[in-house]
Scaffold this active site. Structure first.
Site, PDB file in Angstrom:
ATOM      1  N   SER A 175       0.843  -1.201   0.000  1.00  0.00           N
ATOM      2  CA  SER A 175       0.000   0.000   0.000  1.00  0.00           C
ATOM      3  C   SER A 175       0.870   1.239   0.000  1.00  0.00           C
ATOM      4  O   SER A 175       1.825   1.331   0.769  1.00  0.00           O
ATOM      5  CB  SER A 175      -0.902   0.014   1.235  1.00  0.00           C
ATOM      6  OG  SER A 175      -1.557   1.262   1.346  1.00  0.00           O
ATOM      7  N   SER A 176       0.535   2.204  -0.845  1.00  0.00           N
ATOM      8  CA  SER A 176       1.287   3.464  -0.871  1.00  0.00           C
ATOM      9  C   SER A 176       0.958   4.318   0.355  1.00  0.00           C
ATOM     10  O   SER A 176       1.673   5.262   0.667  1.00  0.00           O
ATOM     11  CB  SER A 176       0.966   4.242  -2.146  1.00  0.00           C
ATOM     12  OG  SER A 176      -0.401   4.603  -2.171  1.00  0.00           O
ATOM     13  N   ASP A 318      -8.188   2.009  -7.160  1.00  0.00           N
ATOM     14  CA  ASP A 318      -9.590   2.230  -6.777  1.00  0.00           C
ATOM     15  C   ASP A 318     -10.482   2.339  -8.010  1.00  0.00           C
ATOM     16  O   ASP A 318     -11.535   1.707  -8.100  1.00  0.00           O
ATOM     17  CB  ASP A 318      -9.723   3.492  -5.919  1.00  0.00           C
ATOM     18  CG  ASP A 318      -9.195   3.277  -4.503  1.00  0.00           C
ATOM     19  OD1 ASP A 318      -8.942   2.105  -4.140  1.00  0.00           O
ATOM     20  OD2 ASP A 318      -9.015   4.260  -3.772  1.00  0.00           O
ATOM     21  N   ASN A 341      -3.143  -5.268  -4.336  1.00  0.00           N
ATOM     22  CA  ASN A 341      -3.540  -4.411  -3.202  1.00  0.00           C
ATOM     23  C   ASN A 341      -5.053  -4.265  -3.056  1.00  0.00           C
ATOM     24  O   ASN A 341      -5.538  -3.758  -2.058  1.00  0.00           O
ATOM     25  CB  ASN A 341      -2.836  -3.043  -3.243  1.00  0.00           C
ATOM     26  CG  ASN A 341      -3.169  -2.229  -4.461  1.00  0.00           C
ATOM     27  OD1 ASN A 341      -3.749  -2.737  -5.420  1.00  0.00           O
ATOM     28  ND2 ASN A 341      -2.805  -0.966  -4.442  1.00  0.00           N
ATOM     29  N   LYS A 345      -7.868  -3.789   1.017  1.00  0.00           N
ATOM     30  CA  LYS A 345      -8.689  -2.577   1.118  1.00  0.00           C
ATOM     31  C   LYS A 345      -9.839  -2.812   2.113  1.00  0.00           C
ATOM     32  O   LYS A 345      -9.744  -3.657   2.990  1.00  0.00           O
ATOM     33  CB  LYS A 345      -9.208  -2.198  -0.266  1.00  0.00           C
ATOM     34  CG  LYS A 345      -8.097  -1.879  -1.269  1.00  0.00           C
ATOM     35  CD  LYS A 345      -7.536  -0.481  -1.065  1.00  0.00           C
ATOM     36  CE  LYS A 345      -6.564  -0.109  -2.169  1.00  0.00           C
ATOM     37  NZ  LYS A 345      -6.169   1.299  -2.093  1.00  0.00           N
ATOM     38  N   LYS A 418     -19.012   6.251   3.267  1.00  0.00           N
ATOM     39  CA  LYS A 418     -17.565   6.353   3.513  1.00  0.00           C
ATOM     40  C   LYS A 418     -16.936   7.445   2.647  1.00  0.00           C
ATOM     41  O   LYS A 418     -16.034   8.148   3.080  1.00  0.00           O
ATOM     42  CB  LYS A 418     -16.904   5.001   3.239  1.00  0.00           C
ATOM     43  CG  LYS A 418     -15.443   4.937   3.648  1.00  0.00           C
ATOM     44  CD  LYS A 418     -14.928   3.519   3.509  1.00  0.00           C
ATOM     45  CE  LYS A 418     -13.437   3.448   3.671  1.00  0.00           C
ATOM     46  NZ  LYS A 418     -12.954   3.681   5.018  1.00  0.00           N
TER      47      LYS A 418
END
EC number: 2.5.1.19
Length: 433
Positions: A175-176, A318, A341, A345, A418
């Site tokens: 993850s960045s 995303d 990745n 999430k 969210k």
């Protein structure tokens, strides 16, 4: 559980004004809190993640005033690291964009005063979201962080021993957000920090957002080809007075995809000069056959003959989810690669996406880090109840299924709170049944 059934949509047309970006909103609030001076953050996103960040900042002694519609926040910067009373606990829900950066920022607290511990916790899913790579890096930089339950995962306890800096290695492959958190804390460490990336750095455009924002708050980072980052220590962030949060480019993807499938849709608040990598989603739609128009402050997508693609989408993880449901309307198969990745999430998105796509009639192969989708024939879509796994993006992606000749039922539609509480209202506003 609440359910929402979307009836088949024959055509979409209109303009959607995007809510502020989640990742930009929470980064802006944190930098404004640490900076010297008062910052007026505008076009702030009103969502669960942002609320968790605001609540945490209030508990940490940051004064701010929020406009009635919650889109403008005036933050009085501390001009120094956070301090707290021993035993304070911050509940951060399932907000990765609050948990990761705060974990690093709280390590800056100096024990000039009384030794004090703070606890960071969240919802059950947060306890399944890895944070080990960030904690490992912070420990190398001299922080005192402990796991309270399972090693490698929240909840965490942090002591105010300060962040020394120095040479730090961090794994960039999962993850960045781990690197973003470390970068944002590093300028306030006691010494210079030299960060070396182990493995291939994922989601580079998200790092560009972070570096861009740090620069706006008067801190420069020496980025050596995304392999090494050198940050001078003992610096102070300076308020830019006003910070405008761009529209959320990930949220734009659902509307642009709808336009590409069945009409013409313009999104405003993000354009050709956006600092968000997810604006590149529009280029993927263009490759598939949609007509795309770029403006300074808008992107427009118009229907075209869509064809499947085979593509590495690590740079837009995303928005790539939206390609998975757009693929249902393309000729031929689509393969989305290098998206491991997705698994770390809000839910395991690879597994969830494969399961739900099969329900509506697609043939799907789920690999360790890829997904292969063979769409159903246009008259072979099945009406399905889509599980959303408390994941806002699952709910929004599967709204696109209503652009077929079959209805779709979304379970727990309110999970979009969210990042986009009004998503389904906006979606129905551009739709003609």
């Amino acid at each position: 559980m609440e359910k929402l059934t979307l009836t088949p949509i024959s055509h979409v047309e209109g303009t959607v004004n995007l809510p502020g970006s989640k990742s930009l909103s929470n980064r802006a609030l944190l930098l404004a809190a640490l900076a010297k001076g008062t910052t007026r953050v505008t076009n702030l996103l009103d969502s669960d993640d942002v609320r968790h960040m605001l609540n945490a900042l209030k508990q940490l002694g940051v004064n701010y005033s929020l406009s009635e519609d919650k889109s403008v926040c005036e933050v009085q910067g501390l001009g120094k690291a956070f301090a707290w009373q021993n035993g304070l606990a911050l509940f951060l829900g399932n907000a990765g964009t609050a948990m990761r950066p705060l974990t690093a920022a709280l390590c800056l607290a100096n024990a000039d005063s009384v030794p004090a511990e703070i606890i960071l916790t969240g919802e059950p899913r947060m306890k399944e979201r890895p944070i080990k790579h960030l904690v490992d890096a912070l420990l190398q930089a001299g922080a005192d962080v402990q796991y309270l339950e399972q090693e490698g995962y929240p909840p965490l306890a942090i002591r105010n021993t300060g962040l020394k800096g120095g040479k730090v290695k961090i794994d960039g492959s999962v993850s960045s957000q781990f690197l973003t958190a470390l970068l944002m804390a590093a300028p306030m460490a006691e010494r210079d920090t030299e960060i070396e990336i182990i493995g291939e750095l994922v989601s580079k455009p998200y790092i560009d957002i972070t570096l861009n924002m740090m620069k706006i708050f008067a801190v420069d980072v020496d980025n050596q080809n995304y392999q090494r980052f050198v940050v001078k220590g003992n610096q102070q962030y300076q308020s830019p007075n006003i910070f405008l949060v761009e529209g959320d480019a990930s949220s734009a993807s659902y509307f642009l995809a709808a336009g590409a499938i069945k009409g013409k849709v313009r999104v405003t608040g993000v354009g050709k000069n956006s600092i968000q990598g997810d604006r590149l989603f529009a280029e993927v739609l263009e490759k598939m056959g949609a007509k795309i128009t770029w403006g300074e402050d808008y992107i427009e997508a118009e229907r075209g003959e869509l064809n499947g693609i085979d593509m590495d989408m690590n740079h837009i993880p995303d928005a790539a989810m939206t390609i998975a449901t757009t693929a249902l309307f393309a000729q031929g198969e689509t393969v989305i690669r290098n998206i491991y990745n997705w698994r770390v999430k809000e839910t395991d998105r690879l597994s969830a996406m494969a399961t739900e796509l099969r329900k509506v009639g697609a043939e799907v192969e789920e690999g360790e880090d890829f997904i292969r989708i063979q769409p159903p024939a246009s008259d072979q879509f099945k009406h399905a109840e889509i599980e959303t796994y408390n994941d806002h993006r699952m709910a929004m992606c599967f709204a696109l299924v209503a652009l077929s000749n079959t209805a779709v039922t979304i379970c727990d539609p309110k999970c979009t709170a969210k990042t986009f509480p009004t998503f389904f209202d906006e979606f129905s506003a551009i739709a003609t049944v």
